[in-house]
Enzyme design. Structure first.
Site, PDB file in Angstrom:
ATOM      1  N   TYR B 101     -38.067  76.588  19.926  1.00 28.92           N
ATOM      2  CA  TYR B 101     -37.068  76.720  20.989  1.00 28.92           C
ATOM      3  C   TYR B 101     -35.805  77.332  20.388  1.00 28.92           C
ATOM      4  O   TYR B 101     -35.417  76.978  19.272  1.00 28.92           O
ATOM      5  CB  TYR B 101     -36.743  75.334  21.569  1.00 28.92           C
ATOM      6  CG  TYR B 101     -35.560  75.339  22.512  1.00 28.92           C
ATOM      7  CD1 TYR B 101     -35.754  75.470  23.882  1.00 28.92           C
ATOM      8  CD2 TYR B 101     -34.252  75.229  22.035  1.00 28.92           C
ATOM      9  CE1 TYR B 101     -34.671  75.490  24.756  1.00 28.92           C
ATOM     10  CE2 TYR B 101     -33.172  75.259  22.899  1.00 28.92           C
ATOM     11  CZ  TYR B 101     -33.390  75.380  24.261  1.00 28.92           C
ATOM     12  OH  TYR B 101     -32.314  75.411  25.117  1.00 28.92           O
ATOM     13  N   GLU B 189     -32.025  81.703  26.717  1.00 25.79           N
ATOM     14  CA  GLU B 189     -32.881  80.636  26.215  1.00 25.79           C
ATOM     15  C   GLU B 189     -34.298  81.163  26.051  1.00 25.79           C
ATOM     16  O   GLU B 189     -34.813  81.843  26.939  1.00 25.79           O
ATOM     17  CB  GLU B 189     -32.871  79.462  27.213  1.00 25.79           C
ATOM     18  CG  GLU B 189     -33.639  78.248  26.736  1.00 25.79           C
ATOM     19  CD  GLU B 189     -33.642  77.132  27.786  1.00 25.79           C
ATOM     20  OE1 GLU B 189     -32.913  76.145  27.619  1.00 25.79           O
ATOM     21  OE2 GLU B 189     -34.371  77.273  28.785  1.00 25.79           O
TER      22      GLU B 189
END
Lengths: 292, 383
Positions: B101, B189
């Protein structure tokens, strides 16, 4: 007494030749504000209703001794205008402009803090500030204000007017009313202003208007617990605002579980602040707090 | 503005953030052609502005072009959490060795950029952060300085990714940060950021939120919105330059200034009602702004009553009243309007309202009174 601005304030208006800049600069001057100069590159040497125009802020400061800048420059150039004013050495910069990219704001905030920590930036996206009877730097309607002993600090323009109106109609005048703006990274925070009101001997009570988004109100609550002895009444807008939607202001958004009105109200209540659920009750509440 | 995955990936590709090769398609035929062009196994992904696509069946593997056709046919038109799928993204399937991530956003509290990276990708990162805070590495970045190489390196090594992913991950982080700043993003993101079996690090998903205030620097960005599905009322409001948000109550709210409008919604709720919308006419609204706003609310069937709450500063109450008067003369308003005026030229405004020849106009002296009258007229109990 007043904080930040008073009769000695000398204002240079960046963007005075524009429609909005001119309207408000002249309005401010009619109120008694010392508007000593305007700037607009290429229009140096001209004048607007007796106010001299300069090409740059540093020229204006040199010639007139201006110590405060009021900015009405469009968003693409506004961040640069703030930096220009800071470089020219003014003490206070009030930026009215709405719609400045958050990336620009974050850069300007950190740059000022790192290189010119004594320069105070109010805004952007704010109505400015008024010390009733002394000086008005910005777009606030002066007719609803009155000189007195309450300090007002707010993230919202129209709610500032609403709060001030309630105070004035209940016979409570103000030392200074400040809109710090509704953007994600304002130059001046609640804490900066609360500290000044706390130090100001004439300010007897403080009204604080917050809204959803960020955690500036929670930080302010911490500061109040530690440093503020004067009575504070607060109102937080956005109790019913849904998650993830920008409620008009770029900074008014609940992200995840952060930034809710409930959390802010709770934090303020916990440190003894009188939290109201209706902004029209501010005058009544402040009167009670002052025992008058 | 939240971008669709494939729009975000197109921005990534522009700046050199590695993404798998892919094509967008709005029909099953286009999906088949795309799969043929890409060759090999592909992934068919629903393009909607909402999370949880995978669980809803909006992401499927396809081994042949015909299978891509079938998958696309099923996914197109599907409803995912109230969002209809009008477009799919066909992407070359990646051989995934590990999922990570990475993100950049603005930390308002610290007033700095916030970079986050975690070796645990592909899942709800907020949950990971809550249960295993050490699994998510967070660093603050000075917006003046930007992301220096050493800090990107430190992020990657502190996150304890597979050693083979380090170089690629550092390069990707630096490019991702560059995209965050150069494209005026509120958020970038990547979840998951993947390490492939060939040792490449890529963005397998892209969540990008653009700051619309930055659009003057990016003339082509407004076009992204054309592919977003926006309800007609919202589109109409946007075209008229009004700041409008649809809510689920029945009291239509028009006011000037974000704070005051938000506050009006709250007071309506306080007295037992529920707002149908948030509509800020901004500073300096003229008569036509008010009639424009009323026309927008006429298109919203859930509105039973309208509350106009104005505290004039730059906005002049007489002009607002003029707008209300014109609306009563020109439009066939389906509901009553409660009006509260205060501030600049309020007296003149109230006089103008006095000329309205209709019992559908209900003046109110305060915000509270206006809210109570509106809620009553909407048929609710005033609490």
């Amino acid at each position: 007494m007043a904080i930040i601005i008073d009769e000695s304030t000398k204002v240079v208006v960046q963007g005075l030749t524009g429609k909005e800049g001119q309207f408000h600069a002249l309005r401010n001057r009619d109120y008694g504000t010392n508007v000593v100069a305007g700037t607009r590159p290429g229009k140096g040497g001209e004048e607007v209703s007796g106010i001299p125009i300069f090409d740059t802020v540093s020229q204006a400061v040199e010639a007139t001794g201006a110590n405060t800048s009021l900015i009405f420059v469009p968003p693409p150039f506004a961040a640069d205008a703030v930096l220009e004013a800071a470089a020219a050495g003014v003490d206070v910069i009030v930026c009215i402009t709405e719609g400045i990219p958050a990336q620009d704001e974050a850069k300007v905030f950190n740059y000022l803090k790192e290189t010119m920590p004594d320069t105070m930036l109010i805004g952007p996206n704010c109505p400015g500030l008024i010390s009733p009877g002394k000086s008005n730097v910005g777009i606030m309607p002066d007719s609803i204000t009155a000189p007195g002993n309450i300090g007002v600090v707010s993230r919202s323009g129209t709610l500032t007017y609403q709060a001030v109106h309630e105070l004035t109609t209940h016979g409570l005048g103000q030392t200074t009313c400040i809109g710090i703006g509704g953007d994600p990274v304002p130059g001046t925070t609640f804490i900066d202003v609360l500290a000044l009101f706390q130090e100001d001997p004439d300010t007897k009570g403080i009204v604080m208007i917050g809204e959803i988004g960020g955690d500036a109100e929670e930080q302010a609550a911490e500061f109040i617990r530690e440093h503020v002895t004067k009575p504070v009444a607060a109102y937080i807008a956005g109790v019913t605002a849904p998650k993830g939607k920008k409620m008009g202001h770029a900074g008014a958004i609940i992200s995840g579980s952060k930034g809710t009105a409930a959390a802010k109200m709770e934090a303020l209540q916990a440190v003894g602040v009188t939290v109201l659920d209706d902004p029209t009750m501010i005058g009544v509440a402040m009167k009670e707090l002052l025992g008058s | 503005m939240d971008l669709l995955e494939y729009q975000g990936k197109s921005l990534f590709a522009r700046i050199g953030v590695p993404v798998p090769d892919g094509r967008a398609a709005t029909t099953a035929e286009e999906a088949r052609d795309a799969a043929r062009e890409l060759g090999g196994t592909v992934v068919v992904k629903a393009q909607v502005q909402v999370g949880g696509r995978g669980k809803a069946g909006g992401i499927k593997l396809a081994e042949t072009p015909d299978e891509a056709y079938e998958r696309a046919e099923k996914i197109l038109g599907m409803d995912i959490k109230g969002h209809t799928v009008h477009r799919v993204w066909i992407e070359r399937a990646s051989k995934i060795k590990a999922e990570y991530y990475a993100s950049f956003t603005l930390d308002r509290s610290a007033k700095k950029h916030l970079g986050m990276i975690s070796a645990k990708g592909g899942v709800e990162i907020e949950q990971v952060a809550a249960t295993e805070p050490d699994a998510v590495v967070k660093v603050h970045i000075d917006p003046v300085m930007g992301l220096p190489n050493w800090l990107a390196t430190e992020m990657v090594y502190r996150a304890k990714l597979d050693p083979g992913a380090a170089r690629g991950a550092i390069a990707l982080l630096k490019k991702l940060y560059q995209a965050f700043v150069e494209f005026d993003c509120d958020l970038v993101e990547v979840n998951p950021m993947i390490l492939t079996e060939d040792g490449e690090v890529m963005a397998l998903d892209a969540k990008v939120t653009l700051d619309e205030n930055g659009f003057f620097r990016h003339k082509d960005f407004p076009a992204f919105a054309k592919e977003h599905v926006i309800p007609p009322v919202e589109r109409m409001a946007k075209e008229r330059g009004l700041n409008f948000i649809k809510l689920d109550g029945d009291v239509g709210i028009i006011g000037n200034g974000a704070g005051l409008v938000m506050s009006t919604l709250d007071v309506v709720s306080l007295v037992g009602g529920k707002a149908a919308n948030f509509l800020d006419v901004g500073g300096g609204a003229g008569a036509d702004t008010i009639t424009n706003a009323l026309e927008v609310l006429m298109e919203d069937a859930s509105v039973k009553i309208v509350l106009i709450n104005i505290f004039g500063g730059i906005t002049r109450c007489d002009l607002v009243a003029q707008g209300v008067l014109e609306a009563f003369e020109r439009l066939d308003l389906p509901w009553p309007i409660v009006v509260r005026l205060d501030g600049t030229n309020a007296e003149e405004g109230r006089k103008i309202l006095g000329r309205v020849q209709s019992d559908k106009l209900v003046p109110a002296a305060t915000m509270r009174e206006a809210a109570e009258k509106a809620v009553q007229l909407a048929g609710g109990e005033v609490g």
